[in-house]
Design an enzyme around this catalytic site. Structure first.
Site, PDB file in Angstrom:
ATOM      1  N   TYR A 130      -6.850 -29.275  21.177  1.00  0.00           N
ATOM      2  CA  TYR A 130      -6.792 -27.973  21.150  1.00  0.00           C
ATOM      3  C   TYR A 130      -7.117 -27.531  22.350  1.00  0.00           C
ATOM      4  O   TYR A 130      -8.452 -27.908  23.071  1.00  0.00           O
ATOM      5  CB  TYR A 130      -7.970 -27.278  20.128  1.00  0.00           C
ATOM      6  CG  TYR A 130      -7.951 -25.973  19.968  1.00  0.00           C
ATOM      7  CD1 TYR A 130      -6.961 -25.264  19.746  1.00  0.00           C
ATOM      8  CD2 TYR A 130      -9.242 -25.218  19.917  1.00  0.00           C
ATOM      9  CE1 TYR A 130      -6.992 -23.976  19.612  1.00  0.00           C
ATOM     10  CE2 TYR A 130      -9.274 -23.924  19.847  1.00  0.00           C
ATOM     11  CZ  TYR A 130      -8.230 -22.997  19.581  1.00  0.00           C
ATOM     12  OH  TYR A 130      -8.162 -21.825  19.346  1.00  0.00           O
ATOM     13  N   TYR A 144      -9.921 -24.368   7.246  1.00  0.00           N
ATOM     14  CA  TYR A 144     -11.055 -24.628   8.280  1.00  0.00           C
ATOM     15  C   TYR A 144     -12.093 -23.824   8.574  1.00  0.00           C
ATOM     16  O   TYR A 144     -13.129 -24.191   8.514  1.00  0.00           O
ATOM     17  CB  TYR A 144     -10.160 -25.111   9.623  1.00  0.00           C
ATOM     18  CG  TYR A 144     -11.168 -25.408  10.896  1.00  0.00           C
ATOM     19  CD1 TYR A 144     -11.623 -26.767  10.924  1.00  0.00           C
ATOM     20  CD2 TYR A 144     -11.699 -24.603  11.741  1.00  0.00           C
ATOM     21  CE1 TYR A 144     -12.256 -27.097  12.077  1.00  0.00           C
ATOM     22  CE2 TYR A 144     -12.283 -24.871  12.568  1.00  0.00           C
ATOM     23  CZ  TYR A 144     -12.912 -26.143  13.048  1.00  0.00           C
ATOM     24  OH  TYR A 144     -13.754 -26.399  14.036  1.00  0.00           O
ATOM     25  N   HIS A 145     -11.800 -22.523   8.900  1.00  0.00           N
ATOM     26  CA  HIS A 145     -12.479 -21.650   9.392  1.00  0.00           C
ATOM     27  C   HIS A 145     -13.756 -21.215   8.122  1.00  0.00           C
ATOM     28  O   HIS A 145     -14.655 -20.633   8.379  1.00  0.00           O
ATOM     29  CB  HIS A 145     -11.979 -20.433   9.903  1.00  0.00           C
ATOM     30  CG  HIS A 145     -10.963 -20.714  11.068  1.00  0.00           C
ATOM     31  ND1 HIS A 145      -9.684 -20.988  10.560  1.00  0.00           N
ATOM     32  CD2 HIS A 145     -11.377 -20.868  12.341  1.00  0.00           C
ATOM     33  CE1 HIS A 145      -9.116 -21.551  11.926  1.00  0.00           C
ATOM     34  NE2 HIS A 145      -9.887 -21.466  12.804  1.00  0.00           N
ATOM     35  N   LYS A 167     -22.791  -7.734  18.584  1.00  0.00           N
ATOM     36  CA  LYS A 167     -21.706  -8.757  18.983  1.00  0.00           C
ATOM     37  C   LYS A 167     -20.736  -8.004  20.093  1.00  0.00           C
ATOM     38  O   LYS A 167     -19.619  -7.350  19.775  1.00  0.00           O
ATOM     39  CB  LYS A 167     -20.716  -9.177  17.810  1.00  0.00           C
ATOM     40  CG  LYS A 167     -21.318  -9.885  16.832  1.00  0.00           C
ATOM     41  CD  LYS A 167     -21.532 -11.361  17.194  1.00  0.00           C
ATOM     42  CE  LYS A 167     -20.202 -12.094  17.453  1.00  0.00           C
ATOM     43  NZ  LYS A 167     -20.181 -13.123  18.003  1.00  0.00           N
ATOM     44  N   ASP A 213     -15.476 -11.644  20.776  1.00  0.00           N
ATOM     45  CA  ASP A 213     -15.848 -12.816  20.167  1.00  0.00           C
ATOM     46  C   ASP A 213     -16.049 -12.216  18.724  1.00  0.00           C
ATOM     47  O   ASP A 213     -16.865 -11.699  18.321  1.00  0.00           O
ATOM     48  CB  ASP A 213     -17.194 -13.329  20.869  1.00  0.00           C
ATOM     49  CG  ASP A 213     -17.776 -14.132  19.676  1.00  0.00           C
ATOM     50  OD1 ASP A 213     -17.159 -15.144  19.009  1.00  0.00           O
ATOM     51  OD2 ASP A 213     -19.175 -14.392  19.984  1.00  0.00           O
ATOM     52  N   HIS A 220     -16.580 -14.671  16.185  1.00  0.00           N
ATOM     53  CA  HIS A 220     -16.955 -15.768  15.313  1.00  0.00           C
ATOM     54  C   HIS A 220     -18.678 -15.163  15.028  1.00  0.00           C
ATOM     55  O   HIS A 220     -19.552 -15.197  15.797  1.00  0.00           O
ATOM     56  CB  HIS A 220     -17.263 -16.961  16.218  1.00  0.00           C
ATOM     57  CG  HIS A 220     -16.022 -17.728  16.309  1.00  0.00           C
ATOM     58  ND1 HIS A 220     -15.133 -17.612  17.307  1.00  0.00           N
ATOM     59  CD2 HIS A 220     -15.439 -18.729  15.434  1.00  0.00           C
ATOM     60  CE1 HIS A 220     -13.973 -18.314  17.229  1.00  0.00           C
ATOM     61  NE2 HIS A 220     -14.294 -19.047  15.971  1.00  0.00           N
TER      62      HIS A 220
END
Length: 693
Positions: free
Chosen positions: A28, A194-195, A567, A571, A573
């Protein structure tokens, strides 16, 4: 397998059986600029990598050009900026796209990036504005790869969504319908569990929520009428998954076998797909990043190897493509050497070991069969619960799935802090020799190019100066008009790409038609750590008492400490910020958390409006040196220079020192895993700011 990789070997003189074809090996990658990323790709391919996995920067992922105020500090940080066709050309210069297998981690803007990719491939073959549809179709038919294009998990974890769920599903359905007919070797969606695991999902939740996402997507395509009943099996056959694999590699291997079983049943029973090949569970994997540690980061190498085994040991559930993180990702941006190390881990397993010489190693294992059956049963129960709510979209809009993930993640954090879940080098076996790998922390990671943003701004300015503005205006008007109908938007998107529109203009046009969306945070109803027992529970009780007494010292009887968790930037996440918010609530703070994608100005305005005692900023994209000073300056201008600011993220030591010099009260990084201890630290900085100690 559809991916290109070295052919199986024949039996050799030693009498060993022939090896199966290895999985596609990817890294990646993408950073700073298209030119720099192109050089990295060509180097990785020369080292034996057999496919590309493109990381785009956050402005590209969220549909903003580099000159947008929200793009400040984010350009080129977590991936490559691609604001227009010219940068897509540079990204793949001297890499023949008709012979490449390319995975693109792109979601809200997936249609746009795939259109740019297709046009760049056409240009590589010498096609231009006067080329025929037949010539273009011949190029498209050769393209192989994957667009992630799973927006539902963006609402739950990564946060790079743009449009409301209904319109996002429409875009996904349009991409699937277009590629099935025009780019038949392309995987139009990578449904991502995955996430979900990165956001705290248990194996059962990972199975259930990703399969519910698949149901939502397939139902959308079927109901759109763009694919005939005869061709619907082809749609199912091009659906791929992108999964996670944690260090509990036996359970992870069983999870993959459960995926295989559940997907086969779902596609046969719900969608009537008779061809077993079309029902095959096809997946790629990046092994777990959540478990990588800043403390004793050399231990991450063995974690990565064990996680890789979970998706390669079982032939009947083996990944078709694997990409591994680097050992130092909890420290910062990996260097090319670090990525090479991860690639070599795959190559040693595939080419030196005898793994690929055998049929499935676990067929007939009673232990494995029992674990798989347990996972399947639990996943079915959770799938039924979500479907009864109205499906994945309803469970997103109600906040159910997000709240479940935040609660599961909070439970995991509590297990680590109590010592119930052992993390070597973090909460056990912490004594260590000095590591030569991290003797110079600043040299152990790669620094982002400080000129990336300025370069991208110049690129957009120069691009707009040479294009035909009338053609761009016409193409975007067509896009807007088609968006108001049920027409497939891919043709209009291709026209905008060829005319020279930018990423921000494409997304901005659709924002005007579809609107934008803010997903539930999942914090308010999440189950936190109040039930923690033992020493961890005693620590939390002590911090709660300090929060209570300090609140009353500052605000009188009944006064409460107010913490703003912010935040800034793009971003998305938000897992860390959500866990901080939940633990702060459990510790007795009044928590102000408005979710992701805020400007520094919005964070300052919230601090003023809520009269907070502390501002906590979470930034995982590497843009802390650009965004944190803007918040500090804004607070000073608003007369709140006495409100302490704490910052958390993947922050190198040198940046941490500089932030403290600028006025940040405390800096927290992944090594600070104890959330209750962080709460105590926040009380300390509040008391210090008010001269209470």
């Amino acid at each position: 397998m559809t991916e290109s990789s070295p052919a199986p070997s024949s039996a050799n003189a030693a009498g060993r059986p022939p090896k199966d074809r290895p999985w596609v090996m990817r890294t990646y990658a993408g950073h700073s600029s298209a030119a720099a990323s192109n050089a990295l790709y060509r180097t990785n391919l020369a080292k034996g990598q057999t496919g590309l996995s493109v990381a785009f920067d956050l402005p590209t992922q969220t549909g903003f050009d580099p000159d947008s105020p929200l793009a400040r500090g984010e350009v080129g940080k977590v991936g490559v900026p691609v604001p227009h066709l010219g940068e897509m050309r540079r990204l793949f210069e001297d890499i023949p796209l008709t012979a490449m297998n390319t995975s693109m981690t792109i979601n809200a803007t997936a249609m746009w990036l795939l259109a740019l990719y297709q046009v760049a491939a056409e240009e590589q073959q010498g096609l231009g504005v006067d080329s025929s549809d037949e010539e273009r179709a011949a190029v498209a038919a050769q393209l192989a790869g994957t667009t992630q294009n799973d927006i539902i998990k963006e609402y739950l974890s990564r946060g790079t969504y743009v449009f409301p769920p209904e319109h996002s599903l429409r875009l996904i359905g349009d991409v699937i319908a277009y590629t099935v007919h025009q780019i038949p070797k392309w995987n139009p969606i990578n449904i991502c569990s995955y996430h979900l695991q990165e956001a705290g999902a248990t194996p059962e939740q990972e199975l259930a929520y990703s399969l519910c996402t698949a149901i939502a997507v397939l139902d959308t395509v079927r109901e759109s009428g763009q694919v005939s009943e005869e061709d619907f099996g082809k749609v199912v056959g091009r659906i791929s998954f992108f999964v996670n694999a944690g260090v509990r590699f036996v359970e992870e291997m069983c999870k993959m076998r459960a995926f295989v079983q559940l997907w086969d049943e779902l596609t046969r029973d719900r969608y009537g797909v008779e061809d077993p090949k079309m029902r095959r569970f096809r997946y790629g994997v990046q092994v777990n990043s959540l478990g990588l540690t800043e403390a004793q980061p050399e231990n991450n190498v063995q974690r990565i190897v064990l996680e890789m085994l979970g998706v390669t040991l079982s032939k009947d559930a083996r990944a078709r493509a694997v990409q591994l993180p680097a050992w130092n990702e909890a420290l910062g941006l990996p260097r090319p050497w670090d990525q090479q190390w991860s690639l070599r881990l795959q190559q040693v397993l595939a080419y030196e070991s005898d793994l690929l010489e055998y049929d499935d190693l676990f067929a007939g294992s009673h232990v494995v069969e029992a674990k798989v059956a347990e996972l399947v049963a639990s996943a079915r129960t959770e799938m039924d619960r979500v479907q009864a709510m109205g499906g994945a979209i309803a469970a997103v809009e109600s906040g159910y799935m997000k709240q479940a993930l935040v609660s599961a993640h909070a439970a995991r954090r509590a297990r680590i802090e109590s010592g119930e879940e052992v993390i070597v080098g973090v909460n056990k076996f912490e004594t260590t020799e000095p590591s030569p790998l991290t003797a110079d922390l600043d040299a152990a990671i790669m620094a982002a190019d400080p000129e990336a943003e300025a370069s991208a701004l110049r690129s957009v300015e120069e691009w707009k100066a040479q294009r035909d503005e009338a053609a761009v205006t016409e193409a975007l008007a067509r896009l807007a008009a088609d968006a108001k109908t049920d027409a497939n938007l891919f043709p209009a998107t291709l026209a905008a790409a060829r005319a020279g529109a930018t990423t921000g203009e494409w997304a901005g046009t659709l924002r005007e038609v579809f609107g934008e969306f803010r997903a539930p945070t999942g914090v308010s109803g999440a189950v936190g750590a109040l039930s923690t027992v033992g020493s961890a529970g005693a620590e939390l009780a002590a911090v709660r008492e300090r929060v209570r007494t300090t609140g009353e010292e500052l605000g009188g009887p009944g006064g409460r400490l107010r913490l703003l968790v912010g935040k800034p930037g793009l971003d998305g996440h938000s897992n860390g910020a959500e866990q901080v918010a939940v633990r702060a609530r459990d510790a007795g703070f009044e928590v102000v958390y408005q979710g992701i994608r805020l400007t520094p100005e919005q964070i300052v305005a919230a601090a003023v409006a809520e009269d907070v005692h502390c501002v906590g900023l979470s930034i995982l994209s590497g843009s802390h040196m650009e965004l944190v000073p803007l918040v500090l300056d804004g607070l000073r201008e608003a007369g709140l220079e006495d409100v302490p600011v704490v910052v958390g993220g993947i922050i190198p030591d040198s940046d941490g020192r500089r932030l403290r010099e600028l006025g940040v009260a405390a800096v927290y990084t992944p090594k600070d895993f104890g959330l209750t201890g962080i709460m105590g630290g926040i009380v300390d900085v509040i008391r210090a700011a008010h001269g209470l100690d």
